[in-house]
Design a protein around this motif. Structure first.
Motif, mmCIF file in Angstrom:
data_model
loop_
_atom_site.group_PDB
_atom_site.id
_atom_site.type_symbol
_atom_site.label_atom_id
_atom_site.label_comp_id
_atom_site.label_asym_id
_atom_site.label_seq_id
_atom_site.Cartn_x
_atom_site.Cartn_y
_atom_site.Cartn_z
ATOM 1 N N ALA A 5 44.755 -33.246 -5.502
ATOM 2 C CA ALA A 5 44.137 -31.944 -5.797
ATOM 3 C C ALA A 5 43.586 -31.321 -4.510
ATOM 4 N N ARG A 6 43.039 -32.176 -3.665
ATOM 5 C CA ARG A 6 42.481 -31.676 -2.416
ATOM 6 C C ARG A 6 43.598 -31.130 -1.535
ATOM 7 N N TRP A 7 44.709 -31.815 -1.572
ATOM 8 C CA TRP A 7 45.850 -31.418 -0.775
ATOM 9 C C TRP A 7 46.377 -30.052 -1.223
ATOM 10 N N ILE A 8 46.403 -29.869 -2.551
ATOM 11 C CA ILE A 8 46.854 -28.584 -3.099
ATOM 12 C C ILE A 8 45.933 -27.453 -2.628
ATOM 13 N N LEU A 9 44.634 -27.737 -2.636
ATOM 14 C CA LEU A 9 43.681 -26.708 -2.192
ATOM 15 C C LEU A 9 43.905 -26.352 -0.730
ATOM 16 N N VAL A 10 44.125 -27.369 0.076
ATOM 17 C CA VAL A 10 44.395 -27.117 1.493
ATOM 18 C C VAL A 10 45.651 -26.269 1.639
ATOM 19 N N LEU A 11 46.640 -26.610 0.839
ATOM 20 C CA LEU A 11 47.913 -25.908 0.903
ATOM 21 C C LEU A 11 47.758 -24.440 0.513
ATOM 22 N N ILE A 12 46.975 -24.194 -0.511
ATOM 23 C CA ILE A 12 46.746 -22.805 -0.931
ATOM 24 C C ILE A 12 46.047 -22.044 0.199
ATOM 25 N N GLY A 13 45.044 -22.686 0.767
ATOM 26 C CA GLY A 13 44.324 -22.041 1.867
ATOM 27 C C GLY A 13 45.253 -21.728 3.019
ATOM 28 N N LEU A 14 46.092 -22.689 3.345
ATOM 29 C CA LEU A 14 47.001 -22.507 4.479
ATOM 30 C C LEU A 14 48.044 -21.425 4.181
ATOM 31 N N THR A 15 48.527 -21.426 2.960
ATOM 32 C CA THR A 15 49.507 -20.417 2.571
ATOM 33 C C THR A 15 48.916 -19.020 2.742
ATOM 34 N N LEU A 16 47.679 -18.875 2.317
ATOM 35 C CA LEU A 16 47.003 -17.585 2.486
ATOM 36 C C LEU A 16 46.863 -17.259 3.969
ATOM 37 N N ALA A 17 46.473 -18.267 4.744
ATOM 38 C CA ALA A 17 46.270 -18.053 6.178
ATOM 39 C C ALA A 17 47.570 -17.643 6.861
ATOM 40 N N LEU A 18 48.654 -18.329 6.476
ATOM 41 C CA LEU A 18 49.936 -18.018 7.096
ATOM 42 C C LEU A 18 50.473 -16.670 6.631
ATOM 43 N N SER A 19 50.340 -16.401 5.343
ATOM 44 C CA SER A 19 50.938 -15.182 4.812
ATOM 45 C C SER A 19 50.257 -13.941 5.368
ATOM 46 N N ALA A 20 48.997 -14.106 5.761
ATOM 47 C CA ALA A 20 48.283 -12.959 6.330
ATOM 48 C C ALA A 20 48.961 -12.496 7.617
ATOM 49 N N SER A 21 49.522 -13.458 8.352
ATOM 50 C CA SER A 21 50.111 -13.070 9.623
ATOM 51 C C SER A 21 51.626 -12.906 9.530
ATOM 52 N N ALA A 22 52.234 -13.407 8.471
ATOM 53 C CA ALA A 22 53.689 -13.338 8.367
ATOM 54 C C ALA A 22 54.131 -11.926 8.010
ATOM 55 N N ALA A 23 55.182 -11.489 8.660
ATOM 56 C CA ALA A 23 55.730 -10.161 8.372
ATOM 57 C C ALA A 23 56.454 -10.208 7.029
ATOM 58 N N LYS A 24 56.609 -9.059 6.396
ATOM 59 C CA LYS A 24 57.322 -9.005 5.119
ATOM 60 C C LYS A 24 58.800 -9.288 5.335
ATOM 61 N N ASP A 25 59.328 -8.820 6.444
ATOM 62 C CA ASP A 25 60.726 -9.033 6.787
ATOM 63 C C ASP A 25 60.833 -10.285 7.650
ATOM 64 N N PRO A 26 61.521 -11.331 7.151
ATOM 65 C CA PRO A 26 61.599 -12.576 7.936
ATOM 66 C C PRO A 26 62.222 -12.374 9.316
ATOM 67 N N ASN A 27 63.082 -11.372 9.456
ATOM 68 C CA ASN A 27 63.648 -11.102 10.779
ATOM 69 C C ASN A 27 62.558 -10.723 11.783
ATOM 70 N N GLU A 28 61.522 -10.072 11.292
ATOM 71 C CA GLU A 28 60.437 -9.702 12.210
ATOM 72 C C GLU A 28 59.666 -10.925 12.679
ATOM 73 N N ASP A 29 59.552 -11.920 11.794
ATOM 74 C CA ASP A 29 58.937 -13.187 12.215
ATOM 75 C C ASP A 29 59.784 -13.853 13.287
ATOM 76 N N ALA A 30 61.103 -13.789 13.100
ATOM 77 C CA ALA A 30 62.008 -14.408 14.076
ATOM 78 C C ALA A 30 61.895 -13.714 15.431
#
Lengths: 156, 156
Positions: A5-30
């Motif tokens: 359960a703790r791992w899932i929480l970390v994962l949710i937090g990280l997903t939020l952290a990453l998605s904040a910086s990830a572009a909508k278009d994956p090519n832009e991330d590349a």
């Protein structure tokens, strides 16, 4: 808390952290990732060129560390950073990569290999003295310039 | 052409190539470099988290390569990328780094070490299967989040 359960929480937090910086278009991330690689190649190469041309005092330890990191950055896994269609036409203002990079492939790949080899050769000797650094840095400069001349637009 | 003369020409070309991208303020180059490191950490961590949460099929080879590169990017020489005074006050709009990163030093350094350790542990096992990847990726997420929570502003 149960460790899963703790791992899932970390994962949710990280997903939020990453998605904040990830572009909508994956090519832009590349595009962002490959530009980051080149930013860091330039970051580590900079002082080495400064030392080579006498604009910065030669420092064996720094030269060794920076050349090692330049070598690392010349050998990172970057294939996925160059998806087809991410040239300076479709992504004007975001990349300087010319369409020729893809249409003449594997020419650009050969240029990348030339940089890998030159950076590896430099890393072997950069800490051994200014003459040693100078003997191998020209090939690095040529490799950078060789790819930029053919595959990079003058301006963004 | 004499090899020294050729070397000088290469150097001039490279100097021009580098100076075109280098910022006038060296602190801006440092900010750009550290952001590039984090861009690449995120680039390599992304698929690993996607695999861990089941949003991407586990691929042992890719997991191994990406974890190795995440480990590399968690261990690059970065000290010179964080000069004093380059916080989000003086460099608003260019960095999210909070002044606390410097005023509470070496706390942020400990966070960086935590990431290095977590990334190294992940790299050892990421290619050994999905369960192995999952067993070590939580610590990476915690390390990212731990530093961001304390030392990164919500918005640019």
């Amino acid at each position: 808390m149960h460790s899963f359960a703790r791992w899932i929480l970390v994962l949710i937090g990280l997903t939020l952290a990453l998605s904040a910086s990830a572009a909508k278009d994956p090519n832009e991330d590349a595009i962002k990732a490959r530009r980051a690689v080149m930013t860091l190649q330039s970051w580590y190469a900079g002082p080495l060129f400064q030392m080579a041309k006498g604009a910065m005092e030669y420092d064996a330890e720094m030269a060794g560390i920076y050349a090692a990191h330049l070598n690392t950055m010349a050998n990172v896994e970057g294939g996925a950073m160059w998806p087809e269609g991410t040239d300076n036409g479709a992504y004007a203002g975001k990349t300087r990569a010319l369409p020729e990079l893809w249409t003449t492939w594997p020419e650009a790949g050969k240029k990348a290999e030339a940089l890998s080899e030159a950076a590896a050769a430099l890393a072997e000797v950069a800490g051994d003295g200014l003459d040693a650094l100078r003997s191998k840095i020209g090939a690095v400069g040529k490799a950078c310039k060789g790819c930029h001349d053919d595959f990079r637009a003058e301006k963004m």
